[in-house]
Design a protein around this motif. Structure first.
Motif, PDB file in Angstrom:
ATOM      1  N   UNK A  34      27.259 -19.632  16.534  1.00  0.00           N
ATOM      2  CA  UNK A  34      27.273 -18.319  15.875  1.00  0.00           C
ATOM      3  C   UNK A  34      28.495 -18.190  14.976  1.00  0.00           C
ATOM      4  N   UNK A  35      29.650 -18.561  15.522  1.00  0.00           N
ATOM      5  CA  UNK A  35      30.896 -18.397  14.776  1.00  0.00           C
ATOM      6  C   UNK A  35      30.920 -19.283  13.535  1.00  0.00           C
ATOM      7  N   UNK A  36      30.469 -20.537  13.694  1.00  0.00           N
ATOM      8  CA  UNK A  36      30.517 -21.468  12.561  1.00  0.00           C
ATOM      9  C   UNK A  36      29.538 -21.084  11.463  1.00  0.00           C
ATOM     10  N   UNK A  37      28.504 -20.294  11.812  1.00  0.00           N
ATOM     11  CA  UNK A  37      27.517 -19.898  10.800  1.00  0.00           C
ATOM     12  C   UNK A  37      27.976 -18.715   9.967  1.00  0.00           C
ATOM     13  N   UNK A  38      29.015 -18.032  10.418  1.00  0.00           N
ATOM     14  CA  UNK A  38      29.467 -16.837   9.708  1.00  0.00           C
ATOM     15  C   UNK A  38      30.053 -17.224   8.350  1.00  0.00           C
ATOM     16  N   UNK A  39      29.601 -16.546   7.308  1.00  0.00           N
ATOM     17  CA  UNK A  39      30.104 -16.807   5.967  1.00  0.00           C
ATOM     18  C   UNK A  39      31.325 -15.954   5.692  1.00  0.00           C
ATOM     19  N   UNK A  40      32.291 -16.489   4.966  1.00  0.00           N
ATOM     20  CA  UNK A  40      33.457 -15.681   4.615  1.00  0.00           C
ATOM     21  C   UNK A  40      33.078 -14.548   3.677  1.00  0.00           C
ATOM     22  N   UNK A 377      18.019 -38.680  -5.401  1.00  0.00           N
ATOM     23  CA  UNK A 377      18.303 -37.757  -4.297  1.00  0.00           C
ATOM     24  C   UNK A 377      17.046 -37.473  -3.488  1.00  0.00           C
ATOM     25  N   UNK A 378      17.265 -37.036  -2.245  1.00  0.00           N
ATOM     26  CA  UNK A 378      16.205 -36.486  -1.407  1.00  0.00           C
ATOM     27  C   UNK A 378      16.449 -34.994  -1.233  1.00  0.00           C
ATOM     28  N   UNK A 379      15.374 -34.223  -1.282  1.00  0.00           N
ATOM     29  CA  UNK A 379      15.431 -32.777  -1.017  1.00  0.00           C
ATOM     30  C   UNK A 379      14.324 -32.505  -0.006  1.00  0.00           C
ATOM     31  N   UNK A 380      14.660 -32.632   1.279  1.00  0.00           N
ATOM     32  CA  UNK A 380      13.676 -32.528   2.354  1.00  0.00           C
ATOM     33  C   UNK A 380      13.800 -31.147   2.989  1.00  0.00           C
ATOM     34  N   UNK A 381      12.714 -30.377   2.914  1.00  0.00           N
ATOM     35  CA  UNK A 381      12.706 -29.004   3.395  1.00  0.00           C
ATOM     36  C   UNK A 381      12.107 -28.961   4.798  1.00  0.00           C
ATOM     37  N   UNK A 382      12.850 -28.366   5.722  1.00  0.00           N
ATOM     38  CA  UNK A 382      12.371 -28.199   7.090  1.00  0.00           C
ATOM     39  C   UNK A 382      12.679 -26.810   7.600  1.00  0.00           C
ATOM     40  N   UNK A 383      12.590 -26.640   8.915  1.00  0.00           N
ATOM     41  CA  UNK A 383      12.864 -25.342   9.528  1.00  0.00           C
ATOM     42  C   UNK A 383      13.256 -25.567  10.972  1.00  0.00           C
ATOM     43  N   UNK A 384      14.257 -24.808  11.442  1.00  0.00           N
ATOM     44  CA  UNK A 384      14.625 -24.923  12.846  1.00  0.00           C
ATOM     45  C   UNK A 384      15.352 -23.675  13.314  1.00  0.00           C
ATOM     46  N   UNK A 385      15.459 -23.566  14.614  1.00  0.00           N
ATOM     47  CA  UNK A 385      16.136 -22.445  15.241  1.00  0.00           C
ATOM     48  C   UNK A 385      17.643 -22.581  15.049  1.00  0.00           C
ATOM     49  N   UNK A 386      18.301 -21.469  14.771  1.00  0.00           N
ATOM     50  CA  UNK A 386      19.751 -21.495  14.616  1.00  0.00           C
ATOM     51  C   UNK A 386      20.281 -20.158  14.165  1.00  0.00           C
ATOM     52  N   UNK A 387      21.507 -20.194  13.642  1.00  0.00           N
ATOM     53  CA  UNK A 387      22.157 -18.984  13.140  1.00  0.00           C
ATOM     54  C   UNK A 387      22.389 -19.116  11.640  1.00  0.00           C
ATOM     55  N   UNK A 388      22.140 -18.033  10.909  1.00  0.00           N
ATOM     56  CA  UNK A 388      22.476 -17.960   9.495  1.00  0.00           C
ATOM     57  C   UNK A 388      23.341 -16.730   9.305  1.00  0.00           C
ATOM     58  N   UNK A 389      24.599 -16.956   8.956  1.00  0.00           N
ATOM     59  CA  UNK A 389      25.574 -15.879   8.830  1.00  0.00           C
ATOM     60  C   UNK A 389      25.581 -14.991  10.075  1.00  0.00           C
ATOM     61  N   UNK A 390      25.531 -15.645  11.230  1.00  0.00           N
ATOM     62  CA  UNK A 390      25.616 -14.939  12.501  1.00  0.00           C
ATOM     63  C   UNK A 390      24.313 -14.371  13.016  1.00  0.00           C
ATOM     64  N   UNK A 391      23.219 -14.526  12.246  1.00  0.00           N
ATOM     65  CA  UNK A 391      21.934 -13.963  12.663  1.00  0.00           C
ATOM     66  C   UNK A 391      21.051 -15.063  13.243  1.00  0.00           C
ATOM     67  N   UNK A 392      20.546 -14.872  14.475  1.00  0.00           N
ATOM     68  CA  UNK A 392      19.667 -15.889  15.065  1.00  0.00           C
ATOM     69  C   UNK A 392      18.280 -15.828  14.452  1.00  0.00           C
ATOM     70  N   UNK A 393      17.608 -16.973  14.405  1.00  0.00           N
ATOM     71  CA  UNK A 393      16.248 -16.996  13.880  1.00  0.00           C
ATOM     72  C   UNK A 393      15.801 -18.407  13.551  1.00  0.00           C
ATOM     73  N   UNK A 394      14.605 -18.493  12.987  1.00  0.00           N
ATOM     74  CA  UNK A 394      14.087 -19.753  12.463  1.00  0.00           C
ATOM     75  C   UNK A 394      14.436 -19.799  10.983  1.00  0.00           C
ATOM     76  N   UNK A 395      15.291 -20.722  10.609  1.00  0.00           N
ATOM     77  CA  UNK A 395      15.800 -20.766   9.241  1.00  0.00           C
ATOM     78  C   UNK A 395      15.414 -22.077   8.566  1.00  0.00           C
ATOM     79  N   UNK A 396      15.358 -22.030   7.236  1.00  0.00           N
ATOM     80  CA  UNK A 396      15.028 -23.211   6.445  1.00  0.00           C
ATOM     81  C   UNK A 396      16.173 -24.205   6.488  1.00  0.00           C
ATOM     82  N   UNK A 397      15.823 -25.469   6.410  1.00  0.00           N
ATOM     83  CA  UNK A 397      16.830 -26.528   6.338  1.00  0.00           C
ATOM     84  C   UNK A 397      16.592 -27.382   5.107  1.00  0.00           C
TER      85      UNK A 397
END
Length: 516
Positions: A34-40, A377-397
Motif C-alpha cells: 500500500x505504502x509503495x503504491x502511493x504517488x507523491x 520493445x514489448x508492450x504486454x498488457x495484463x491485469x492483477x490484484x494490487x494497489x494503485x495510489x493506495x487503492x486496492x483493486x484489479x489494476x492493469x499491468x
C-alpha cells in the motif's frame, strides 16, 4: 489422556502463535505494498517507472534488453549530446499563422445540437466544439481561454504529429490551463481527419464533451478520391459521441441528414470519440475505405455488406457516390446520418463481417525498412490484484508491472522502432501513441498483405498481438496509453521518451496536473 492433553496444549499455543505471526507478516506485506503504491503530491514523469532500452540490433544477435531506473539516465541520456526541454520543441515562432481559431472552454449545463441539455463542457458554447479546418501545410494557431473549467483543461491534437510542446498533455508538455488562464497552440496542418480533446482529467472531460473535429484537406485540392468526379468530393463529418448514455453523430441523436447532389462523390469522415470500438456501415451503396487515422490507403477496393471497425480515438474516411434519385445512410449503433437529397435507404443491421484492413488494398513502399529496426520493445498488457495510489483493486499491468513502475520506452532520434503489443488482460484496449503514426506489420503472427495500414489508435482485442513499426522522427516525451480513458486513469499508460529530452512540468503540483 493426560499425556495427550499435555502434548496438545503446547501444540495449540504454537499453532496460535504461528497464525499470529503469519497474519502479522501478511499485514506488513500489504502495508508495504500500500505504502509503495502511493504517488507523491508532485513528480516529474521522467522520474517514474523503469527505463526500457529495448532490444537493439546487437542484442538480437545475442545481447540483452536494457533496463534500469529512469533516474539512472533521465533526464538526459548518455547517447544525447545535450539536454533538450520539451518547451523548446515548438513550431518556428517566426512563422505567421494561416488559420487562427479562438476557443473558450466552459463547464456547466450545455445545450446539444438536437436541443437537449447535459451537464458537461463546451467550447465556444458548443459540444462538439467548433470544427477546425485547414489546408495541408498551413500553420494553425489556436488560442484557448479557460473560462470556468474548475480543474483546468488543455487541448490535445489527437492523431496530429505536432511538435512535443504542442501536444497538450498536462504535467508532461504543459501545465493545465486554470480558470481565467490562456494558452496558444501552433502547429503545421497535416492532411487527414483528426480531432481534439482535453488531456487534463481527460476521462470525465472528454466524456463530458470537451472535444471537436479537426479536418485538413490536401494542399493540391484533391481528397484522395479513388472515383472520378466532375467536382471535388464533398466532405461530411460524422463525429460519434455519447452524451448521457445516448449516442449521437455530430451531437444529433437518432437520424440526421446532410444534403449532397446525386452523382457526387462524398468523403465521410468518421471520428470515434467514445471509449470503445465502434462498427460503422453504409447502406444504399457500396463504399471504399480511403483513409484510416488520417493516412490514405493505397488502391482501396469496393466494400459491400461489411462494416469497418473504428476504435476509440480512431478515424476512418469512407468514400461513397450518391445514387441517382436516392441517398446513402451511414450507420453506427444508435444513430445514423443520411447523405443525399433523395429518399433515405431503410436502416439495416450491422453486417456480420468486417473489412479486414490487414489485407485490404494494395501494398506500397513504407519509406523505411522495419526489418532493419534499431530498437524493439514489448508492450504486454495484463491485469492483477494490487494497489494503485493506495487503492486496492484489479489494476492493469504493462510488462507485468503496475503504474508507476511501468516502462519508459527510450529511443534516439532516427531509430527504426518495432513494438509488439500483446493483450492478455481480459478486455479490449484501444492503444494510442502520441506524436507518431505506426504501420501494422502483423496481427497474431499473420503478416500484413494489403495497403500500408498506418495507425495512431490501434484496437487490440483480448488475446490479440500486433507487431507495429515506426521511425523515431519527432523528439519529445510522448504518452502511449489506452484510449479507453478510464483504463488510462487506472494505470494503463506508459511513455515513449527520446534520449536527452527533459520536461520541466510535474504531475500534481500547484496546478494539479492530472493528464488522465
Amino acid at each position: 489422556m493426560a499425556e495427550d492433553a499435555v502434548v496438545t496444549r503446547p501444540l495449540g499455543r504454537l499453532l496460535r502463535w504461528g497464525s499470529m505471526v503469519l497474519v502479522a507478516a501478511l499485514a506488513l506485506v500489504v502495508t508495504a505494498a500500500w505504502f509503495s503504491s502511493r504517488l507523491p503530491d508532485r513528480y516529474n514523469v521522467m522520474s517514474m517507472g523503469t527505463v526500457d532500452l529495448g532490444r537493439t540490433v546487437s542484442s538480437a544477435a545475442g545481447g540483452h534488453a536494457g533496463h534500469g531506473s529512469v533516474g539512472a539516465i533521465a533526464p538526459g541520456a548518455a547517447t544525447a549530446a545535450r539536454e533538450t526541454s520539451v518547451r523548446s520543441l515548438v513550431t518556428d515562432p517566426s512563422l505567421r499563422a494561416d488559420v487562427v481559431v479562438d476557443l473558450v472552454a466552459t463547464q456547466g449545463r450545455v445545450r446539444l445540437p438536437d436541443g437537449g441539455t447535459v451537464d458537461g463542457f463546451a467550447l465556444n458554447g458548443e459540444t462538439p466544439g467548433p470544427t477546425i479546418t485547414a489546408v495541408e501545410g498551413q500553420l494553425i494557431e489556436v488560442r484557448v481561454r479557460n473560462d470556468n473549467v474548475t480543474e483546468g483543461m488543455t487541448l490535445h491534437w489527437h492523431g496530429v504529429d505536432v511538435p512535443n510542446a504542442e501536444d497538450g498533455v498536462a504535467g508532461v508538455t504543459q501545465d493545465a490551463i486554470l480558470p481565467g488562464g490562456r494558452h496558444v497552440y501552433r502547429f503545421v496542418a497535416q492532411a487527414g481527419t483528426y480531432w481534439y480533446h482535453s488531456h487534463q482529467v481527460s476521462d470525465p472531460q472528454v466524456r463530458g464533451g470537451l472535444l471537436g473535429a479537426l479536418v485538413v484537406a490536401p494542399s493540391d485540392g484533391e481528397q484522395g478520391s479513388t472515383v472520378e468526379a466532375a467536382a471535388p468530393p464533398v466532405d461530411v463529418i460524422a463525429l460519434s459521441h455519447t452524451y448521457g448514455g445516448k449516442r449521437t453523430l455530430n451531437g444529433l441523436a437518432g437520424e440526421s441528414r446532410v444534403a449532397a447532389p446525386a452523382g457526387s462523390t462524398v468523403r465521410l469522415r468518421v471520428i470515434n470519440t467514445d471509449p470503445g470500438p465502434m462498427p460503422v456501415w453504409v447502406t444504399g451503396t457500396a463504399y471504399k475505405v480511403v483513409a484510416v487515422d488520417g493516412r490514405d490507403l493505397n488502391e482501396p477496393g469496393v466494400v459491400e455488406d461489411r462494416s469497418i471497425l473504428v476504435t476509440a480515438g480512431g478515424r476512418a474516411d469512407l468514400e461513397v457516390t450518391i445514387p441517382r434519385g436516392g441517398a446513402v445512410r451511414l450507420q453506427v449503433a444508435g444513430a445514423s446520418l443520411v447523405v443525399g437529397d433523395g429518399p433515405a435507404p431503410t436502416p439495416a443491421r450491422a453486417p456480420a463481417k468486417e473489412v479486414e484492413l490487414l489485407s485490404y488494398g494494395t501494398p506500397a513502399p513504407l519509406g523505411f525498412n522495419p526489418a532493419a529496426a534499431t530498437r524493439s520493445f514489448d508492450y504486454v498488457i495484463g491485469r492483477r490484484l494490487g494497489f494503485l495510489d493506495g487503492k486496492p483493486g484489479m489494476w492493469w499491468t504493462i510488462n507485468g508491472q503496475m503504474y508507476p513502475d511501468v516502462p519508459m520506452f527510450m529511443v534516439s532520434e532516427g531509430d527504426v522502432v518495432r513494438m509488439r503489443v500483446v493483450n492478455d488482460s481480459g478486455e479490449v484496449h484501444p492503444m494510442h501513441l502520441h506524436g507518431h503514426h505506426a504501420v501494422v506489420l502483423s496481427r497474431n503472427g499473420i503478416r500484413a498483405s494489403g495497403s500500408p495500414w498506418w495507425v495512431d489508435s490501434l484496437n487490440v482485442e483480448d488475446g490479440e498481438s500486433f507487431d507495429i513499426a515506426f521511425v523515431a522522427d519527432n523528439p519529445g516525451i510522448w504518452m502511449d496509453h489506452c484510449h479507453n480513458l478510464r483504463h488510462a486513469r487506472e494505470g494503463l499508460v506508459a511513455h515513449l521518451a527520446y534520449a536527452g529530452v527533459t520536461s520541466p512540468f510535474v504531475i500534481g503540483g500547484d496546478v494539479h496536473n492530472t493528464p488522465e
